[in-house]
Motif scaffolding. Structure first.
Motif, PDB file in Angstrom:
ATOM      1  N   HIS A 164       0.877  -1.188   0.000  1.00 35.24           N
ATOM      2  CA  HIS A 164       0.000   0.000   0.000  1.00 35.24           C
ATOM      3  C   HIS A 164       0.903   1.223   0.000  1.00 35.24           C
ATOM      4  N   CYS A 165       0.743   2.071  -1.028  1.00 40.72           N
ATOM      5  CA  CYS A 165       1.553   3.284  -1.113  1.00 40.72           C
ATOM      6  C   CYS A 165       0.683   4.495  -0.831  1.00 40.72           C
ATOM      7  N   ASP A 166       1.153   5.400  -0.005  1.00 36.80           N
ATOM      8  CA  ASP A 166       0.383   6.603   0.329  1.00 36.80           C
ATOM      9  C   ASP A 166       1.344   7.790   0.341  1.00 36.80           C
ATOM     10  N   LEU A 167       1.017   8.821  -0.440  1.00 37.75           N
ATOM     11  CA  LEU A 167       1.865  10.007  -0.486  1.00 37.75           C
ATOM     12  C   LEU A 167       1.862  10.708   0.874  1.00 37.75           C
ATOM     13  N   ASP A 168       3.010  11.217   1.269  1.00 39.01           N
ATOM     14  CA  ASP A 168       3.066  11.983   2.519  1.00 39.01           C
ATOM     15  C   ASP A 168       2.456  13.362   2.280  1.00 39.01           C
ATOM     16  N   CYS A 169       1.728  13.861   3.249  1.00 38.57           N
ATOM     17  CA  CYS A 169       1.106  15.207   3.225  1.00 38.57           C
ATOM     18  C   CYS A 169       0.901  15.681   1.785  1.00 38.57           C
ATOM     19  N   PHE A 170       0.029  14.988   1.078  1.00 33.14           N
ATOM     20  CA  PHE A 170       0.002  15.074  -0.374  1.00 33.14           C
ATOM     21  C   PHE A 170      -0.128  16.495  -0.939  1.00 33.14           C
ATOM     22  N   SER A 185      -1.496  13.523  -9.071  1.00 37.39           N
ATOM     23  CA  SER A 185      -1.866  12.153  -8.774  1.00 37.39           C
ATOM     24  C   SER A 185      -1.723  11.262 -10.006  1.00 37.39           C
ATOM     25  N   ALA A 186      -2.251  11.755 -11.144  1.00 34.98           N
ATOM     26  CA  ALA A 186      -2.175  10.963 -12.378  1.00 34.98           C
ATOM     27  C   ALA A 186      -0.714  10.739 -12.777  1.00 34.98           C
ATOM     28  N   ASP A 187       0.123  11.786 -12.648  1.00 38.17           N
ATOM     29  CA  ASP A 187       1.548  11.662 -12.988  1.00 38.17           C
ATOM     30  C   ASP A 187       2.227  10.618 -12.100  1.00 38.17           C
ATOM     31  N   ILE A 188       1.909  10.684 -10.818  1.00 40.19           N
ATOM     32  CA  ILE A 188       2.533   9.763  -9.863  1.00 40.19           C
ATOM     33  C   ILE A 188       2.144   8.310 -10.176  1.00 40.19           C
ATOM     34  N   PHE A 189       0.850   8.099 -10.393  1.00 39.76           N
ATOM     35  CA  PHE A 189       0.414   6.722 -10.657  1.00 39.76           C
ATOM     36  C   PHE A 189       1.019   6.200 -11.958  1.00 39.76           C
ATOM     37  N   ARG A 190       1.150   7.088 -12.928  1.00 35.69           N
ATOM     38  CA  ARG A 190       1.769   6.651 -14.185  1.00 35.69           C
ATOM     39  C   ARG A 190       3.217   6.226 -13.934  1.00 35.69           C
ATOM     40  N   ALA A 191       3.914   7.008 -13.122  1.00 37.15           N
ATOM     41  CA  ALA A 191       5.310   6.670 -12.802  1.00 37.15           C
ATOM     42  C   ALA A 191       5.378   5.334 -12.055  1.00 37.15           C
ATOM     43  N   MET A 192       4.453   5.142 -11.139  1.00 38.63           N
ATOM     44  CA  MET A 192       4.452   3.878 -10.381  1.00 38.63           C
ATOM     45  C   MET A 192       4.223   2.703 -11.318  1.00 38.63           C
ATOM     46  N   ILE A 193       3.247   2.869 -12.207  1.00 36.56           N
ATOM     47  CA  ILE A 193       2.913   1.783 -13.124  1.00 36.56           C
ATOM     48  C   ILE A 193       4.089   1.505 -14.063  1.00 36.56           C
ATOM     49  N   SER A 194       4.763   2.565 -14.504  1.00 36.16           N
ATOM     50  CA  SER A 194       5.890   2.333 -15.411  1.00 36.16           C
ATOM     51  C   SER A 194       7.019   1.632 -14.668  1.00 36.16           C
ATOM     52  N   CYS A 195       7.150   1.917 -13.395  1.00 36.74           N
ATOM     53  CA  CYS A 195       8.161   1.235 -12.577  1.00 36.74           C
ATOM     54  C   CYS A 195       7.870  -0.264 -12.490  1.00 36.74           C
ATOM     55  N   LEU A 196       6.582  -0.601 -12.547  1.00 34.52           N
ATOM     56  CA  LEU A 196       6.188  -2.007 -12.402  1.00 34.52           C
ATOM     57  C   LEU A 196       6.148  -2.744 -13.741  1.00 34.52           C
ATOM     58  N   SER A 197       6.436  -2.006 -14.825  1.00 35.78           N
ATOM     59  CA  SER A 197       6.295  -2.664 -16.128  1.00 35.78           C
ATOM     60  C   SER A 197       7.320  -3.786 -16.233  1.00 35.78           C
ATOM     61  N   GLN A 249       5.137  -8.906 -12.715  1.00 37.94           N
ATOM     62  CA  GLN A 249       3.782  -9.438 -12.616  1.00 37.94           C
ATOM     63  C   GLN A 249       3.119  -8.810 -11.406  1.00 37.94           C
ATOM     64  N   ALA A 250       2.452  -7.681 -11.638  1.00 37.13           N
ATOM     65  CA  ALA A 250       1.854  -6.963 -10.514  1.00 37.13           C
ATOM     66  C   ALA A 250       0.502  -6.399 -10.909  1.00 37.13           C
ATOM     67  N   LYS A 251      -0.372  -6.309  -9.915  1.00 36.26           N
ATOM     68  CA  LYS A 251      -1.687  -5.701 -10.154  1.00 36.26           C
ATOM     69  C   LYS A 251      -1.741  -4.389  -9.403  1.00 36.26           C
ATOM     70  N   PHE A 252      -2.178  -3.337 -10.090  1.00 33.97           N
ATOM     71  CA  PHE A 252      -2.167  -2.003  -9.509  1.00 33.97           C
ATOM     72  C   PHE A 252      -3.584  -1.500  -9.325  1.00 33.97           C
ATOM     73  N   GLU A 253      -3.928  -1.058  -8.128  1.00 33.04           N
ATOM     74  CA  GLU A 253      -5.255  -0.486  -7.881  1.00 33.04           C
ATOM     75  C   GLU A 253      -5.150   0.905  -7.287  1.00 33.04           C
ATOM     76  N   ARG A 254      -5.669   1.886  -8.020  1.00 31.52           N
ATOM     77  CA  ARG A 254      -5.741   3.243  -7.477  1.00 31.52           C
ATOM     78  C   ARG A 254      -6.820   3.226  -6.413  1.00 31.52           C
ATOM     79  N   ALA A 255      -6.492   3.622  -5.196  1.00 30.99           N
ATOM     80  CA  ALA A 255      -7.486   3.570  -4.118  1.00 30.99           C
ATOM     81  C   ALA A 255      -8.025   4.947  -3.767  1.00 30.99           C
ATOM     82  N   SER A 256      -7.246   5.986  -4.014  1.00 33.90           N
ATOM     83  CA  SER A 256      -7.727   7.351  -3.791  1.00 33.90           C
ATOM     84  C   SER A 256      -6.783   8.278  -4.529  1.00 33.90           C
ATOM     85  N   ILE A 257      -6.951   9.580  -4.337  1.00 35.62           N
ATOM     86  CA  ILE A 257      -6.104  10.532  -5.065  1.00 35.62           C
ATOM     87  C   ILE A 257      -4.624  10.323  -4.725  1.00 35.62           C
ATOM     88  N   ASP A 258      -4.333   9.849  -3.523  1.00 35.23           N
ATOM     89  CA  ASP A 258      -2.913   9.715  -3.163  1.00 35.23           C
ATOM     90  C   ASP A 258      -2.520   8.331  -2.648  1.00 35.23           C
TER      91      ASP A 258
END
Ligand code: DCP
Ligand code: CA
Ligand code: CA
Length: 549
Positions: free
Chosen positions: A26-32, A128-140, A143-152
């Motif tokens: 579970h990843c959560d941005l600090d003081c987003f 938020s969109a930029d961050i999630f894109r970076a995370m997903i590209s890191c996982l490319s 074998q991982a499943k990515f779920e956006r749970a909230s803005i951060d």
């Protein structure tokens, strides 16, 4: 330990006969918001930054927290505690003629802006969109499943990836990555679960480093065997740390964990459980399923709580990297008259929603099919008192190909508002909240279909129909069910939806409305009834629903 015994049930099968423990991050941005503003303004990493909305702190950077400033602090209090060492930034606002409050949060008349401007979270959504894109590209390649749970925040199921790493490298001893904490004792590399979590910690570090390198944002992460435990873990050692919760530590850990800290129990549900005289998860394990059910009303909720307080959570990480709904909304201080809402606010909200839908369509190649219009207003009770009611109604979203979509959204909303005003005499309007929500997304290929559906529907307004093939399939199945079975299934489905909604609320950040109105707006379930009236140009799918607090 009994709970550990049950936890083992959540093992998933990867290969024939081989079962492995899930590894969930579970990843959560600090003081987003505060990090986003710090970077936007080019402030140093250790800057004390407080993001406010109408004089109330929404996000507080960790250096600012050292002064005792908290979320919810008033701007005067923020000044008193931090003096000129804190930078106070107002969230972006749109609408109205006055200059936006921006950095000048103390300007005369800022209070009045509440009813002439509205906040825009565009900056944070973009980040938020930029961050999630970076995370997903890191996982490319993983074998991982990515779920956006909230803005951060996001969940990542790395079970299959870990499985592969274990197979390749085995449980060789190696140091844990930097900034990693372990709840309970140290990891034991002879323990299969611990080895797997250590691999999970490696991946979490990669993801966090990627976001830091790309945008200078720090992320905290939790690493454990299910969503509940990993979410709990990510909040344990903020900021810029990651925390492992090994299976072995769970029962001991749960003894003292405040109920409210658990996923799904931070809100009303947690409060209801507390009303049974318990405040920690450990205490709540003394409650039987029957006790929980008689208090919470439904077996689904009882089961959810029963499991949660034991650290059990079998919910899956769902592959999803975009928001499920888009909301453009506004809350008012005091109340707003019907005509101002119609003439000033609905056009602004319709523009905002149309704009966001356009950006979303380009980015995600999808479009929404349903538009929901919600209001909150005063209503007289039979005893002659006042009560606040929330009303919402859904209509078919004007299609993306249509000319002047914002105008279409606007006229649909205005029609609904007028209709409600006409039909529901008990409302006295003034209104305290109005929101337009886009939901029911499908990809653009099928979205084209919805254009023809829209026009078809417009010429066939009074037809009672089911929306889409799914309902039709359900109907044909119904032929083989007794009334009682159908009734039971409906109850079950409505409980499923209510639980899903509760979890969704726990994880998604409030809209600007909720933040200023104590999170009460939007706490409603709209019942879906396949009934269309569509008088006055409104294609109404859902029955009008009123919910009193
Ligand atoms: N937010 C808000 N109103 C709330 C809660 C949150 O506007 N009642 C916004 C501001 C936060 C962002 O959502 O920056 C993310 O919320 P979090 O609860 O994750 O809190 P932070 O990221 O600010 O802090 P933390 O470091 O504790 O995660
Ligand atoms: Ca956060
Ligand atoms: Ca969060």
């Amino acid at each position: 330990m009994s709970s550990v015994g049950v936890l083992h049930k959540s093992r998933v099968s990867i290969e024939e006969g081989m079962t492995v423990l899930s590894v969930i991050l579970h990843c959560d941005l600090d003081c987003f918001y505060a990090q986003v503003e710090r970077e936007r303004l080019g402030l140093p990493k250790d800057a004390a930054v407080v993001v406010v909305q109408w004089k109330m702190a929404l996000a507080v950077s960790y250096p600012a927290r050292k002064f005792g400033i908290k979320r919810g602090s008033n701007v005067d209090e923020v000044r008193k505690l931090g003096g000129d060492k804190v930078t106070i930034v107002h969230v972006e606002t749109i609408g109205g003629d006055a200059p936006p409050p921006d950095l000048n949060v103390d300007q005369e008349g800022t209070e009045d802006l509440v009813n002439t401007q509205k906040v825009s979270l565009a900056r944070y959504r973009k980040a938020s969109a930029d961050i999630f894109r970076a995370m997903i590209s890191c996982l490319s390649g993983y074998q991982a499943k990515f779920e956006r749970a909230s803005i951060d925040e996001a969940y990542i199921d790395v079970t299959a990836e870990v499985d592969q790493r274990v197979r390749k490298a085995g449980n060789e001893l190696r140091p844990l990555p930097d900034n990693t904490m372990v709840v309970g004792e140290r990891l034991d590399m002879r323990d299969e679960c611990d080895v797997r979590l250590a691999y999970g910690a490696d991946i979490a570090t990669e993801v966090r480093k990627k976001v830091l390198a790309a945008f200078s944002y720090t992320v905290s992460a939790g690493i454990s065997t299910n969503k509940l435990l990993s979410k709990f873990a990510s909040a344990e050692n903020k900021p810029n740390m990651q925390t492992i919760v090994p299976l072995r530590a769970v029962s001991k850990l749960m003894e003292d964990v405040p109920l409210r800290k658990l996923r799904g129990l931070g809100g009303k549900l947690g409060k209801e459980v507390e009303a049974l005289g318990v405040s920690t998860a450990g205490e709540a394990t003394k409650l039987s399923r029957e006790q929980l059910q008689s208090k919470l009303g439904h077996q689904k909720f009882a089961e959810f709580v029963y499991n949660s307080v034991r650290g059990i959570d079998e919910s899956e990480v769902k592959e999803r990297d975009k928001a499920k709904s888009l909301l453009a909304a506004k809350s008012f201080r005091g109340q707003m008259g019907l005509s101002v809402v119609e003439q000033t606010w609905l056009p602004l909200l319709a523009d905002e929603l149309a704009e966001r839908l356009m950006v979303d369509a380009e980015l995600n190649n999808r479009d929404a099919k349903t538009l929901t219009i919600s209001f909150r207003m005063k209503s007289a009770t039979s005893q002659g008192n006042w009560t606040m009611v929330t009303a919402s109604r859904s209509a078919i979203m004007p299609p993306i190909g249509a000319e002047g979509r914002s105008n279409e959204i606007l006229s649909s909303s205005v029609n609904v508002l007028r209709k409600v005003a006409r039909e529901e005499k008990q409302f006295t309007f003034p209104i305290t909240f109005v929101g337009l929500t886009a939901t029911n997304f499908s990809d653009r290929a099928t979205a084209n279909e919805s254009i023809s559906r829209y026009f078809h529907v417009a010429s066939d307004r009074d037809a009672v129909h089911s929306s889409g093939s799914k309902t039709v399939t359900d109907r044909s199945q119904n032929a083989f069910q007794t009334r009682e079975e159908i009734h039971q299934r409906r109850i079950q489905e409505s409980a499923d939806r209510a639980l899903a909604l509760r979890l969704h609320r726990e994880e998604s950040i409030p809209t600007d409305s909720k933040a200023t109105r104590g999170g009460r707006i939007g706490k409603k379930v709209t019942s879906k009834v396949a009934k269309r009236k569509g008088k006055g140009g409104v294609n109404t799918l859902d029955r009008f629903v009123v919910k009193k607090d």
